[in-house]
Design a protein around this motif. Structure first.
Motif, PDB file in Angstrom:
ATOM      1  N   GLU A   1      14.443  19.951  -9.939  1.00  0.00           N
ATOM      2  CA  GLU A   1      13.969  18.644 -10.396  1.00  0.00           C
ATOM      3  C   GLU A   1      13.562  18.677 -11.857  1.00  0.00           C
ATOM      4  O   GLU A   1      13.721  17.687 -12.569  1.00  0.00           O
ATOM      5  CB  GLU A   1      12.828  18.152  -9.493  1.00  0.00           C
TER       6      GLU A   1
ATOM      7  N   ARG B   1      17.070  19.776 -13.869  1.00  0.00           N
ATOM      8  CA  ARG B   1      18.269  18.987 -13.516  1.00  0.00           C
ATOM      9  C   ARG B   1      19.530  19.851 -13.607  1.00  0.00           C
ATOM     10  O   ARG B   1      20.629  19.331 -13.828  1.00  0.00           O
ATOM     11  CB  ARG B   1      18.394  17.731 -14.377  1.00  0.00           C
TER      12      ARG B   1
ATOM     13  N   GLU C   1      22.212  17.200  -8.492  1.00  0.00           N
ATOM     14  CA  GLU C   1      22.815  16.011  -7.845  1.00  0.00           C
ATOM     15  C   GLU C   1      23.037  16.220  -6.352  1.00  0.00           C
ATOM     16  O   GLU C   1      23.280  15.265  -5.620  1.00  0.00           O
ATOM     17  CB  GLU C   1      24.183  15.660  -8.467  1.00  0.00           C
TER      18      GLU C   1
ATOM     19  N   HIS D   1      17.136  12.140  -4.031  1.00  0.00           N
ATOM     20  CA  HIS D   1      16.130  11.705  -5.005  1.00  0.00           C
ATOM     21  C   HIS D   1      15.644  10.321  -4.613  1.00  0.00           C
ATOM     22  O   HIS D   1      16.454   9.460  -4.273  1.00  0.00           O
ATOM     23  CB  HIS D   1      16.735  11.659  -6.407  1.00  0.00           C
TER      24      HIS D   1
ATOM     25  N   PRO E   1      14.754   6.826  -5.620  1.00  0.00           N
ATOM     26  CA  PRO E   1      15.053   6.064  -6.844  1.00  0.00           C
ATOM     27  C   PRO E   1      13.767   5.624  -7.547  1.00  0.00           C
ATOM     28  O   PRO E   1      12.735   5.453  -6.907  1.00  0.00           O
ATOM     29  CB  PRO E   1      15.811   4.843  -6.323  1.00  0.00           C
ATOM     30  N   ASP E   2      13.867   5.416  -8.844  1.00  0.00           N
ATOM     31  CA  ASP E   2      12.772   4.812  -9.598  1.00  0.00           C
ATOM     32  C   ASP E   2      12.420   3.473  -8.924  1.00  0.00           C
ATOM     33  O   ASP E   2      13.323   2.712  -8.567  1.00  0.00           O
ATOM     34  CB  ASP E   2      13.257   4.570 -11.037  1.00  0.00           C
TER      35      ASP E   2
ATOM     36  N   ASN F   1      17.125   7.013 -12.076  1.00  0.00           N
ATOM     37  CA  ASN F   1      16.211   7.960 -12.733  1.00  0.00           C
ATOM     38  C   ASN F   1      15.348   7.301 -13.800  1.00  0.00           C
ATOM     39  O   ASN F   1      14.766   7.974 -14.634  1.00  0.00           O
ATOM     40  CB  ASN F   1      17.008   9.106 -13.365  1.00  0.00           C
TER      41      ASN F   1
ATOM     42  N   GLU G   1      16.439   5.268 -16.186  1.00  0.00           N
ATOM     43  CA  GLU G   1      17.164   4.944 -17.424  1.00  0.00           C
ATOM     44  C   GLU G   1      17.348   3.424 -17.529  1.00  0.00           C
ATOM     45  O   GLU G   1      17.463   2.746 -16.531  1.00  0.00           O
ATOM     46  CB  GLU G   1      18.511   5.691 -17.478  1.00  0.00           C
TER      47      GLU G   1
ATOM     48  N   HIS H   1      26.475   3.978  -7.363  1.00  0.00           N
ATOM     49  CA  HIS H   1      25.336   4.518  -6.613  1.00  0.00           C
ATOM     50  C   HIS H   1      25.103   3.852  -5.266  1.00  0.00           C
ATOM     51  O   HIS H   1      24.114   4.134  -4.595  1.00  0.00           O
ATOM     52  CB  HIS H   1      24.060   4.430  -7.465  1.00  0.00           C
TER      53      HIS H   1
END
Ligand code: FE2
Ligand code: FE2
Length: 447
Positions: free
Chosen positions: A323, A326, A335, A339, A341-342, A360, A362, A377
């Motif tokens: 983590e 990466r 990957e 994870h 998600p935000d 993430n 972004e 995704h």
């Protein structure tokens, strides 16, 4: 604990049974095989369960310390109206999730997964039944705008995927992965709502919560345990199992789960009225943390199955390192694990509605690029759905400044069924709610 079982008046009980005949065809199979799949558990009962011996005094809010209310007209008019909306929304979610599960249950990976989902469906039916009991056993007419109890029941039983009160119950499942991810993520929101409502100033609502919560624990297990097994299969190289499928399903549901708590900035009224004991943001934050732990647990099992010689400490260190960097570890890439998600990813309601944020965190400025990113995704069945197309249309308009974010929030379509409660003989009108509250018919189809 002591519980009182209550049955609805025959005509309403029969209406629920009739609804079940349409939307939950496996019910008889579940009942016939209950002892085989759940030998230690009490047989299912389609009834309302009221906990006995819960607190009598109001725990929180303006009326803290007063006696809990036993009748709707002991609540203030605004309180009663607000609570009625909560009960109707809750009823809608319970029936809604049965319709969603039914779509893909036949694609369960094995008989046990299937039986567990069937039990979840039966218990959701009981939860819906419980909410109907709350609507029908007392008089809400002073706050229902002239809608009678029987009409409310008809309205709730006539909802189908697409017109439920909350968005998470309006999305079709694309595969059995959605059955289990939904149970792990969306039923977990249910657990939070029920836990918060244990304090409810309206005692029949508070008394309904403990029996529902005990069942909700099983629903979470019906999601998490198959997800763990799937992750272990993936780690051992089963070509039919991979965590990308799980990740896509998490990406589909997590944002909708967050939105079920209501806008992050709200929730004050629930506390003021003594209905719940957490503000929306507090609840969302606790829920997010719990989801993070669940994802970590699945990752731990995945890494353990991949490297069976590793100690528990080593496994934790590997995940921490992946983590942070990466990068990769012995061929296992960042990957390759799951994870969360935000929380701002793919939102269409609340504080971050229609912002373009990646899993993430972004940020994106160009709408077509963001949509391409989403398509990468999310699973292909969902990408091709009406839901995603309408989201994309609204997002484009928001970004161009043609509509405000608030108008975008409202632009998501709601399906409303016209006519009676039996889906075998009525037609469906798809309506779009305009931002000024009026409705436009999008299309009509015979049911
Ligand atoms: Fe439920
Ligand atoms: Fe549930």
């Amino acid at each position: 604990m002591k519980v009182e079982n209550v049955t609805l008046e025959k005509k309403y009980h029969d209406a629920v049974e009739h609804w079940r005949g349409h939307h939950f065809k496996d019910y008889e199979t579940l009942m016939d095989n209950w002892e085989k799949f759940f030998p230690k558990d009490e047989k299912f009962c389609l009834c309302a369960k009221m906990e006995i011996g819960t607190p009598d005094t109001i725990h929180i809010g303006e009326q803290k310390g007063e006696k809990k209310k036993l009748e709707p007209d002991q609540l203030t008019e605004d309180q009663a109206r607000h609570l009625l909306a909560i009960i109707k929304a809750q009823a809608s979610t319970e029936f809604g999730s049965i319709q969603q599960h039914a779509g893909t249950i036949d694609r369960a990976h094995d008989d046990q997964d299937r039986a567990w989902v069937m039990r979840v469906m039966a218990e959701e039916l009981r939860h819906g039944y419980q909410m109907l009991h709350l609507l029908l056993s007392k008089d809400w007419s002073h706050v229902s705008g002239g809608v009678t109890g029987p009409q409310m029941v008809e309205e709730i039983l006539s909802m189908t995927t697409g017109n439920h009160v909350l968005d998470a119950f309006n999305l079709d499942y694309d595969s059995f992965m959605d059955n289990i991810t939904f149970a792990a993520f969306i039923d977990r929101v249910g657990k939070y709502q029920l836990t918060m409502q244990k304090v409810c100033a309206y005692k029949p609502m508070a008394d309904s919560m403990p029996p529902m919560l005990r069942e909700e624990a099983f629903h979470l297990a019906a999601g998490v345990i198959p997800l763990r097994r799937f992750a272990e299969r993936a780690a051992k190289g089963d070509p039919l199992a991979n965590l990308e499928l799980v990740q896509q399903s998490i990406n589909k549901w997590f944002a909708r789960g967050l939105e079920m708590f209501g806008d992050e900035r709200g929730g004050g009224k629930n506390i003021q009225y003594g209905f719940k004991d957490l503000m929306n943001r507090e609840a969302v934050d606790q829920y997010t943390e719990e989801c993070r732990k669940m994802v970590r647990d699945i990752n731990t099992r995945f890494v353990r199955a991949r490297f069976p010689d590793y100690t528990p400490d080593k496994i934790e260190a590997v995940i921490d390192e992946l983590e942070k960097s990466r990068g990769s570890h012995q061929g296992l890439k960042f990957e390759d694990i799951l994870h969360l998600p935000d929380p701002r990813f793919f939102r269409r309601k609340g504080e971050c509605a229609f912002q373009m944020i990646g899993v993430n965190g972004e940020t994106f400025t160009e709408v077509e690029e963001y949509l391409r990113y989403l398509a990468k995704h999310l699973n292909s069945g969902y990408i091709a759905s009406r839901d995603l197309r309408l989201y994309a249309d609204a997002l484009r308009q928001v970004v161009k400044g043609e509509i405000t974010v608030e108008q975008g929030v409202k632009a998501m379509p709601k399906l409303k069924r016209l006519g009676g409660s039996c889906p075998c003989s009525r037609s469906v009108r798809w309506v779009m709610e305009e931002s000024n509250g009026t409705e436009t018919t999008v299309m009509t189809r015979p049911a």
